[in-house]
Design a protein around this motif. Structure first.
Motif, PDB file in Angstrom:
ATOM      1  N   ARG A 178      -1.408  -1.586  -4.387  1.00 30.90           N
ATOM      2  CA  ARG A 178      -2.632  -0.953  -3.874  1.00 30.90           C
ATOM      3  C   ARG A 178      -2.316   0.468  -3.421  1.00 30.90           C
ATOM      4  O   ARG A 178      -1.198   0.777  -3.045  1.00 30.90           O
ATOM      5  CB  ARG A 178      -3.205  -1.741  -2.702  1.00 30.90           C
ATOM      6  CG  ARG A 178      -3.652  -3.145  -3.067  1.00 30.90           C
ATOM      7  CD  ARG A 178      -4.323  -3.808  -1.869  1.00 30.90           C
ATOM      8  NE  ARG A 178      -4.752  -5.152  -2.164  1.00 30.90           N
ATOM      9  CZ  ARG A 178      -5.873  -5.456  -2.800  1.00 30.90           C
ATOM     10  NH1 ARG A 178      -6.686  -4.512  -3.204  1.00 30.90           N
ATOM     11  NH2 ARG A 178      -6.191  -6.708  -3.025  1.00 30.90           N
ATOM     12  N   ASN A 179      -3.338   1.306  -3.447  1.00 30.50           N
ATOM     13  CA  ASN A 179      -3.148   2.672  -2.968  1.00 30.50           C
ATOM     14  C   ASN A 179      -3.438   2.749  -1.468  1.00 30.50           C
ATOM     15  O   ASN A 179      -3.691   1.729  -0.817  1.00 30.50           O
ATOM     16  CB  ASN A 179      -4.006   3.662  -3.770  1.00 30.50           C
ATOM     17  CG  ASN A 179      -5.497   3.452  -3.572  1.00 30.50           C
ATOM     18  OD1 ASN A 179      -5.956   2.844  -2.607  1.00 30.50           O
ATOM     19  ND2 ASN A 179      -6.277   3.975  -4.497  1.00 30.50           N
ATOM     20  N   GLN A 180      -3.422   3.953  -0.942  1.00 30.45           N
ATOM     21  CA  GLN A 180      -3.604   4.167   0.492  1.00 30.45           C
ATOM     22  C   GLN A 180      -5.010   3.797   0.980  1.00 30.45           C
ATOM     23  O   GLN A 180      -5.242   3.671   2.175  1.00 30.45           O
ATOM     24  CB  GLN A 180      -3.264   5.613   0.872  1.00 30.45           C
ATOM     25  CG  GLN A 180      -4.226   6.652   0.325  1.00 30.45           C
ATOM     26  CD  GLN A 180      -3.834   7.198  -1.030  1.00 30.45           C
ATOM     27  OE1 GLN A 180      -3.277   6.500  -1.871  1.00 30.45           O
ATOM     28  NE2 GLN A 180      -4.138   8.468  -1.257  1.00 30.45           N
ATOM     29  N   TYR A 181      -5.952   3.604   0.062  1.00 29.47           N
ATOM     30  CA  TYR A 181      -7.327   3.247   0.422  1.00 29.47           C
ATOM     31  C   TYR A 181      -7.587   1.756   0.227  1.00 29.47           C
ATOM     32  O   TYR A 181      -8.730   1.322   0.197  1.00 29.47           O
ATOM     33  CB  TYR A 181      -8.322   4.069  -0.401  1.00 29.47           C
ATOM     34  CG  TYR A 181      -8.073   5.547  -0.294  1.00 29.47           C
ATOM     35  CD1 TYR A 181      -8.276   6.223   0.907  1.00 29.47           C
ATOM     36  CD2 TYR A 181      -7.590   6.275  -1.378  1.00 29.47           C
ATOM     37  CE1 TYR A 181      -8.020   7.580   1.030  1.00 29.47           C
ATOM     38  CE2 TYR A 181      -7.343   7.633  -1.274  1.00 29.47           C
ATOM     39  CZ  TYR A 181      -7.556   8.276  -0.077  1.00 29.47           C
ATOM     40  OH  TYR A 181      -7.303   9.617   0.033  1.00 29.47           O
ATOM     41  N   ASP A 182      -6.547   0.965   0.072  1.00 30.60           N
ATOM     42  CA  ASP A 182      -6.620  -0.476  -0.153  1.00 30.60           C
ATOM     43  C   ASP A 182      -7.341  -0.820  -1.449  1.00 30.60           C
ATOM     44  O   ASP A 182      -7.945  -1.870  -1.585  1.00 30.60           O
ATOM     45  CB  ASP A 182      -7.275  -1.196   1.038  1.00 30.60           C
ATOM     46  CG  ASP A 182      -7.024  -2.703   1.002  1.00 30.60           C
ATOM     47  OD1 ASP A 182      -5.952  -3.120   0.524  1.00 30.60           O
ATOM     48  OD2 ASP A 182      -7.908  -3.464   1.430  1.00 30.60           O
ATOM     49  N   GLU A 183      -7.243   0.065  -2.422  1.00 34.05           N
ATOM     50  CA  GLU A 183      -7.818  -0.175  -3.744  1.00 34.05           C
ATOM     51  C   GLU A 183      -6.706  -0.631  -4.680  1.00 34.05           C
ATOM     52  O   GLU A 183      -5.571  -0.166  -4.583  1.00 34.05           O
ATOM     53  CB  GLU A 183      -8.445   1.112  -4.299  1.00 34.05           C
ATOM     54  CG  GLU A 183      -9.553   1.670  -3.444  1.00 34.05           C
ATOM     55  CD  GLU A 183      -9.913   3.107  -3.818  1.00 34.05           C
ATOM     56  OE1 GLU A 183     -11.058   3.487  -3.523  1.00 34.05           O
ATOM     57  OE2 GLU A 183      -9.069   3.842  -4.372  1.00 34.05           O
TER      58      GLU A 183
ATOM     59  N   SER B  58      -4.263  -0.708  -7.561  1.00 30.87           N
ATOM     60  CA  SER B  58      -3.661   0.413  -8.276  1.00 30.87           C
ATOM     61  C   SER B  58      -2.796  -0.127  -9.403  1.00 30.87           C
ATOM     62  O   SER B  58      -1.876  -0.904  -9.164  1.00 30.87           O
ATOM     63  CB  SER B  58      -2.800   1.249  -7.326  1.00 30.87           C
ATOM     64  OG  SER B  58      -2.081   2.212  -8.052  1.00 30.87           O
TER      65      SER B  58
ATOM     66  N   HIS C 116       0.828  -1.204   0.000  1.00 30.96           N
ATOM     67  CA  HIS C 116       0.000   0.000   0.000  1.00 30.96           C
ATOM     68  C   HIS C 116       0.865   1.258   0.000  1.00 30.96           C
ATOM     69  O   HIS C 116       1.601   1.490   0.953  1.00 30.96           O
ATOM     70  CB  HIS C 116      -0.889   0.034   1.245  1.00 30.96           C
ATOM     71  CG  HIS C 116      -1.834  -1.114   1.319  1.00 30.96           C
ATOM     72  ND1 HIS C 116      -1.472  -2.337   1.813  1.00 30.96           N
ATOM     73  CD2 HIS C 116      -3.126  -1.215   0.936  1.00 30.96           C
ATOM     74  CE1 HIS C 116      -2.507  -3.153   1.751  1.00 30.96           C
ATOM     75  NE2 HIS C 116      -3.526  -2.497   1.225  1.00 30.96           N
TER      76      HIS C 116
ATOM     77  N   SER D 181       0.521   5.539  -1.242  1.00 29.28           N
ATOM     78  CA  SER D 181      -0.356   6.566  -1.790  1.00 29.28           C
ATOM     79  C   SER D 181       0.015   6.869  -3.238  1.00 29.28           C
ATOM     80  O   SER D 181       1.149   6.647  -3.666  1.00 29.28           O
ATOM     81  CB  SER D 181      -0.266   7.839  -0.948  1.00 29.28           C
ATOM     82  OG  SER D 181       1.006   8.432  -1.104  1.00 29.28           O
TER      83      SER D 181
END
Length: 187
Positions: A32-37, A39, A4, A6
């Motif tokens: 993944r990004n900082q929102y656990d999505e 990426s 993770h 950003s």
């Protein structure tokens, strides 16, 4: 490298590689990004058209599950060797990346990509599988060949080797600071 990060940090790493940096990461790094999505921001850097699904962090692998066999090809200062990686096998689709190792089904297991002035290496299993504490280290003739995967990033960067240890179960790290260099030896 963390899974993770950003978007601004991923952008900064991508710019650093474009400018000549050498990035080495294991299979879930920067995915993944900082929102656990999911990426896909780093796919271009790693030479991937698609990264595929990641392991479910809420589900532990079966303790009896065997890792996927990885076959290293004779390229980029690597010698042919086979070893057991993680129980998870990524489903990467390559774009500009070059496969330096494959799983038994022929899918890429180690990818190197030339990205503008820099390069990125993505390993298809956890870096822990390459550590002195992994079961691979029990094979004294094969383990140095497996460890070369970890050294690939420094080799591509032309970094100087400060020391070479004769005992493969000792982790060694060098960190350079503005006023000194520190050598860590972890047994």
């Amino acid at each position: 490298t963390d899974t993770h990060l950003s978007a601004p940090v991923q952008d900064a790493i991508q710019s650093w590689v474009k400018s000549g940096g050498i990035l080495w990461a294991d299979f879930t790094a920067l995915a993944r990004n900082q929102y656990d999505e999911d990426s896909g921001a780093m796919n271009e850097t790693f030479g991937l058209a698609a990264r595929g699904a990641l392991p479910d962090p809420g589900r532990s692998p079966d303790p009896e599950a065997r890792g996927e066999t990885i076959q290293v090809l004779a390229r980029e200062k690597l010698e042919p060797v086979a070893f057991e990686g993680s129980a998870f096998r990524p489903a990467w689709t390559l774009s500009t990346g070059e496969s330096l190792a494959t799983f038994t089904n022929g899918q890429p297991a180690l990818v190197r990509n030339r990205f503008e002035k820099g390069q990125a290496v993505l390993m298809g299993c956890s870096a822990l599988a390459l550590s002195p504490y992994g079961k691979q280290s029990d094979s004294p003739t094969e383990f140095p060949k497996i460890r070369r995967i970890l050294e690939l990033g420094t080799d591509l960067a032309g970094a100087a080797r400060h020391c070479r240890l004769s005992v493969p179960r000792v982790n060694a790290f060098v960190r350079d600071g503005p006023n000194q260099t520190v050598l860590f030896l972890i047994n």
